[in-house]
Structures are given as structure tokens and as C-alpha cells.
Design a protein around this motif. Structure first.
Motif, PDB file in Angstrom:
ATOM      1  N   LEU A 219      49.534  73.453  -7.650  1.00  0.00           N
ATOM      2  CA  LEU A 219      50.251  72.661  -6.642  1.00  0.00           C
ATOM      3  C   LEU A 219      49.881  73.224  -5.278  1.00  0.00           C
ATOM      4  O   LEU A 219      49.856  74.447  -5.096  1.00  0.00           O
ATOM      5  N   SER A 220      49.604  72.325  -4.355  1.00  0.00           N
ATOM      6  CA  SER A 220      49.342  72.777  -2.993  1.00  0.00           C
ATOM      7  C   SER A 220      49.777  71.681  -2.035  1.00  0.00           C
ATOM      8  O   SER A 220      50.065  70.566  -2.460  1.00  0.00           O
ATOM      9  N   LEU A 221      49.833  72.012  -0.759  1.00  0.00           N
ATOM     10  CA  LEU A 221      50.259  71.019   0.225  1.00  0.00           C
ATOM     11  C   LEU A 221      49.043  70.356   0.855  1.00  0.00           C
ATOM     12  O   LEU A 221      48.075  71.014   1.211  1.00  0.00           O
ATOM     13  N   ARG A 222      49.131  69.021   0.973  1.00  0.00           N
ATOM     14  CA  ARG A 222      48.120  68.243   1.682  1.00  0.00           C
ATOM     15  C   ARG A 222      48.809  67.432   2.747  1.00  0.00           C
ATOM     16  O   ARG A 222      49.749  66.723   2.409  1.00  0.00           O
ATOM     17  N   PRO A 223      48.369  67.477   4.007  1.00  0.00           N
ATOM     18  CA  PRO A 223      47.365  68.430   4.485  1.00  0.00           C
ATOM     19  C   PRO A 223      47.873  69.872   4.371  1.00  0.00           C
ATOM     20  O   PRO A 223      49.058  70.092   4.166  1.00  0.00           O
ATOM     21  N   ALA A 224      46.937  70.816   4.529  1.00  0.00           N
ATOM     22  CA  ALA A 224      47.270  72.231   4.389  1.00  0.00           C
ATOM     23  C   ALA A 224      48.353  72.624   5.381  1.00  0.00           C
ATOM     24  O   ALA A 224      48.437  72.085   6.498  1.00  0.00           O
ATOM     25  N   PHE A 225      49.172  73.582   4.971  1.00  0.00           N
ATOM     26  CA  PHE A 225      50.256  74.074   5.838  1.00  0.00           C
ATOM     27  C   PHE A 225      50.383  75.571   5.636  1.00  0.00           C
ATOM     28  O   PHE A 225      50.236  76.077   4.516  1.00  0.00           O
ATOM     29  N   GLY A 226      50.693  76.309   6.723  1.00  0.00           N
ATOM     30  CA  GLY A 226      50.928  77.752   6.621  1.00  0.00           C
ATOM     31  C   GLY A 226      49.681  78.473   6.132  1.00  0.00           C
ATOM     32  O   GLY A 226      48.579  78.233   6.626  1.00  0.00           O
ATOM     33  N   ILE A 227      49.849  79.337   5.151  1.00  0.00           N
ATOM     34  CA  ILE A 227      48.741  80.155   4.654  1.00  0.00           C
ATOM     35  C   ILE A 227      47.874  79.360   3.670  1.00  0.00           C
ATOM     36  O   ILE A 227      46.794  79.772   3.304  1.00  0.00           O
ATOM     37  N   ASP A 228      48.343  78.202   3.289  1.00  0.00           N
ATOM     38  CA  ASP A 228      47.583  77.294   2.422  1.00  0.00           C
ATOM     39  C   ASP A 228      47.341  77.861   1.032  1.00  0.00           C
ATOM     40  O   ASP A 228      46.285  77.657   0.438  1.00  0.00           O
ATOM     41  N   GLN A 229      48.324  78.592   0.531  1.00  0.00           N
ATOM     42  CA  GLN A 229      48.203  79.081  -0.842  1.00  0.00           C
ATOM     43  C   GLN A 229      48.491  77.950  -1.830  1.00  0.00           C
ATOM     44  O   GLN A 229      48.993  76.899  -1.443  1.00  0.00           O
ATOM     45  N   ARG A 230      48.162  78.206  -3.077  1.00  0.00           N
ATOM     46  CA  ARG A 230      48.512  77.266  -4.144  1.00  0.00           C
ATOM     47  C   ARG A 230      49.526  77.941  -5.062  1.00  0.00           C
ATOM     48  O   ARG A 230      49.613  79.174  -5.125  1.00  0.00           O
ATOM     49  N   ALA A 231      50.275  77.109  -5.761  1.00  0.00           N
ATOM     50  CA  ALA A 231      51.150  77.598  -6.822  1.00  0.00           C
ATOM     51  C   ALA A 231      50.549  77.125  -8.147  1.00  0.00           C
ATOM     52  O   ALA A 231      49.738  76.197  -8.169  1.00  0.00           O
ATOM     53  N   PHE A 232      50.926  77.798  -9.236  1.00  0.00           N
ATOM     54  CA  PHE A 232      50.350  77.495 -10.552  1.00  0.00           C
ATOM     55  C   PHE A 232      51.465  77.185 -11.549  1.00  0.00           C
ATOM     56  O   PHE A 232      52.528  77.804 -11.507  1.00  0.00           O
ATOM     57  N   LEU A 233      51.174  76.276 -12.466  1.00  0.00           N
ATOM     58  CA  LEU A 233      52.074  76.036 -13.600  1.00  0.00           C
ATOM     59  C   LEU A 233      51.460  76.686 -14.823  1.00  0.00           C
ATOM     60  O   LEU A 233      50.403  76.257 -15.297  1.00  0.00           O
ATOM     61  N   ILE A 234      52.112  77.724 -15.306  1.00  0.00           N
ATOM     62  CA  ILE A 234      51.583  78.480 -16.441  1.00  0.00           C
ATOM     63  C   ILE A 234      52.447  78.165 -17.662  1.00  0.00           C
ATOM     64  O   ILE A 234      53.667  78.375 -17.606  1.00  0.00           O
ATOM     65  N   PRO A 235      51.853  77.658 -18.745  1.00  0.00           N
ATOM     66  CA  PRO A 235      52.661  77.290 -19.915  1.00  0.00           C
ATOM     67  C   PRO A 235      53.485  78.475 -20.417  1.00  0.00           C
ATOM     68  O   PRO A 235      52.977  79.590 -20.537  1.00  0.00           O
ATOM     69  N   ASP A 236      54.765  78.209 -20.644  1.00  0.00           N
ATOM     70  CA  ASP A 236      55.683  79.273 -21.049  1.00  0.00           C
ATOM     71  C   ASP A 236      56.672  78.699 -22.072  1.00  0.00           C
ATOM     72  O   ASP A 236      57.681  78.110 -21.688  1.00  0.00           O
ATOM     73  N   ARG A 237      56.344  78.847 -23.339  1.00  0.00           N
ATOM     74  CA  ARG A 237      57.224  78.425 -24.439  1.00  0.00           C
ATOM     75  C   ARG A 237      57.752  77.003 -24.252  1.00  0.00           C
ATOM     76  O   ARG A 237      58.962  76.761 -24.246  1.00  0.00           O
TER      77      ARG A 237
END
Ligand code: ZN
Ligand code: ZN
Length: 288
Positions: free
Chosen positions: A69-87
Motif C-alpha cells: 500500500l502506498s499513497l498516490r501521489p506520493a506524500f511525506g517520505i513516500d514509504q510503502r506498507a505491506f500486507l503479510i499473510p498471518d493465519r
């Protein structure tokens, strides 16, 4: 209550950190005033969730087998978040400044989120608002960075020590250096069987996508001291992983990630160590 006095969770436009709600914007952003960051060239500017939602949206993407997940257009530091499968659900690793009803609905349609964990203060962003929007999820943040939390919440679980096992397959790692509480995520068997490392920017995947580097400040180019880099090396040496997913879109090392990281430690330490102190024969002093 008039609209003017309604508390707002102000968001710093440069680093993306959301603050504890207040009627007026904070006087300054300590995250940006810290020497690891910088105040925007036009001076300190604040936005709100509503205003940010009018100009940006949360973008879902598949990157090398992981949903990001990320923001478009970019904002701030422009990092991404991740969805990691968890049970059956997902761990949300890292965070974004903007929370939208559409993004929350999309996450729910993908099975929901079990908990959140964040590498370091630069990515805390709107973690509390995300947690609330997703039903009050626990947010794992390392205890050593407790003082950097700008919007306190009982949802935040400060963890201690070198590792925290979130599940059989997911382990939080303490990787101090860039921040005292910098953390990484080790996904032992995914997205491919060899496993992967999500180091935030404790180890930052660089542009050649075959190395990582280690900086106290990335925007201000302050290298991390060698003793801290050696500590990071000790922390990752026992781990097995093939892939390394860096802080922003496209920044990943796919395949042979462990060897790439090992080689990066050697390269970095050689670059910041004078030849004389590497054990080479000392050069004779200038004649005369
Ligand atoms: Zn800021
Ligand atoms: Zn950072």
C-alpha cells in the motif's frame, strides 16, 4: 463545539507524522527538527486527514508476491506498507499517513488485518487512526522509541528485547542504529520458500537493488557508526532469507538477499574505515 475548536489530528506535510488531536496545529514537528530529518524548505506545514484525502489515495499493488500500500501521489517520505499473510488475515507492516474508507473496505475484503507493526518513528504516520479504523488493532512498536510517539494510544504495544515472535512464521527483530528502537520483520517462509527480510531503513535497499546501506540520516547523509553497523550484522547473521523488501516501491532485492546483505556490510565497513586501521602496512610518514 464550533468547527474551529474541534480537535484535529494534524499531519506534518514533510514527514507525514500525525499528532495527538488539538484545536491548533502543533508549534513544530520534532520528528522533522531532528537531525535525521529536515523541515520543509517552505517552513513547517500541516495538513489534515480530510485535506490529504482530497489530493491523494491509497494505492494497492502486488510487488514480487507481496501486497503493498502506498499513497498516490506520493506524500511525506513516500514509504510503502505491506500486507503479510498471518493465519488467515494479514499483518500490516509499516504505515501510511492517509486512512480512507475505501482502503479500509479493501483490507476487509482481503480478509482483514490482525495487527500492525512499524519499523521506526519515520513511518509511525497515522498508525493510531489506522488501528481505530480497522477495529482497534494492536500496534507493535519497539520500547526504545517510546518517546517518539506523537499520538499516544492504548493500542500501542511497546515490545522489548531482541526479537518478538508474532507467529511461527513472523518475527520482529530489534535492529538499532538509525533509531534506538529500529525494527525489522523476518518472514521465515514467504513470499517464497527461502523467506524474506523487511528491514525498514535500518538496512536500506539502495538503487542498484543488489546492496543495502546503513545511515543515521538518509536525507542529510549522516553515515551510521561502524560499531552500530557491526551490531546490525550480528543481528541478521543467524537469519535465513532470499529476498529483502526495502522501504519504498520497487526497492527490493529478489534472490540471494542474504549474500547481498553480507557483501553490503563488508563494502560499507571498508568504505568508512581508513586503510591504516584495516590492518594494512602503515604508510611511512611524509619524509622530511
Ligand atoms: Zn514532520
Ligand atoms: Zn527513517
Amino acid at each position: 463545539m464550533t468547527p474551529e475548536t474541534k480537535p484535529i489530528g494534524w499531519i506534518c506535510e514533510t514527514c507525514g507524522t500525525q499528532y495527538e488531536p488539538s484545536a491548533e496545529p502543533p508549534e513544530a514537528c520534532p520528528v522533522c527538527e531532528d537531525e535525521r530529518q529536515y523541515v520543509g524548505w517552505g517552513g513547517q506545514r500541516w495538513t489534515t486527514m480530510e485535506a490529504l484525502g482530497r489530493k491523494a489515495s491509497v494505492h494497492f499493488q502486488e510487488e514480487e508476491g507481496v501486497t503493498t500500500l502506498s499513497l498516490r501521489p506520493a506524500f511525506g517520505i513516500d514509504q510503502r506498507a505491506f500486507l503479510i499473510p498471518d493465519r488467515g488475515r494479514s499483518l500490516m507492516w509499516e504505515c501510511l499517513s492517509l486512512v480512507t474508507p475505501e482502503a479500509v473496505a479493501e483490507l476487509e475484503s482481503r480478509g482483514g488485518v490482525s495487527c500492525m507493526a512499524i519499523s521506526h518513528p519515520h513511518f509511525y504516520t497515522s498508525m493510531v487512526e489506522w488501528s481505530d479504523a480497522l477495529g482497534g488493532l494492536p500496534i507493535y512498536v519497539h520500547e526504545a522509541d517510546r518517546d517518539w510517539v506523537r499520538r499516544p494510544s492504548p493500542r500501542i504495544r511497546f515490545w522489548r528485547g531482541e526479537r518478538l515472535e508474532l507467529s511461527e512464521d513472523l518475527v520482529l527483530l530489534h535492529l538499532p542504529g538509525h533509531f534506538p528502537g529500529s525494527a525489522g520483520l523476518w518472514w521465515k517462509r514467504g513470499p517464497r520458500s527461502g523467506g524474506s527480510l523487511f528491514p525498514g531503513d535500518a538496512l536500506q535497499v539502495v538503487m542498484d537493488r543488489r546492496h543495502v546501506t546503513f545511515m543515521y540520516s538518509y536525507p542529510n547523509a549522516i553515515p551510521l557508526r561502524p560499531s552500530a553497523v557491526r551490531g546490525l550484522h550480528r543481528a541478521v547473521t543467524p537469519l535465513q532469507f532470499d529476498d529483502v523488501f526495502g522501504f519504498t516501491r520497487g526497492r527490493q532485492i529478489i534472490g540471494q538477499g542474504k549474500a547481498a546483505v553480507d557483501q553490503s556490510f563488508a563494502r560499507y565497513l571498508a568504505a568508512v574505515t581508513d586503510v591504516e586501521s584495516r590492518g594494512a602496512a602503515p604508510q611511512p610518514a611524509a619524509m622530511g
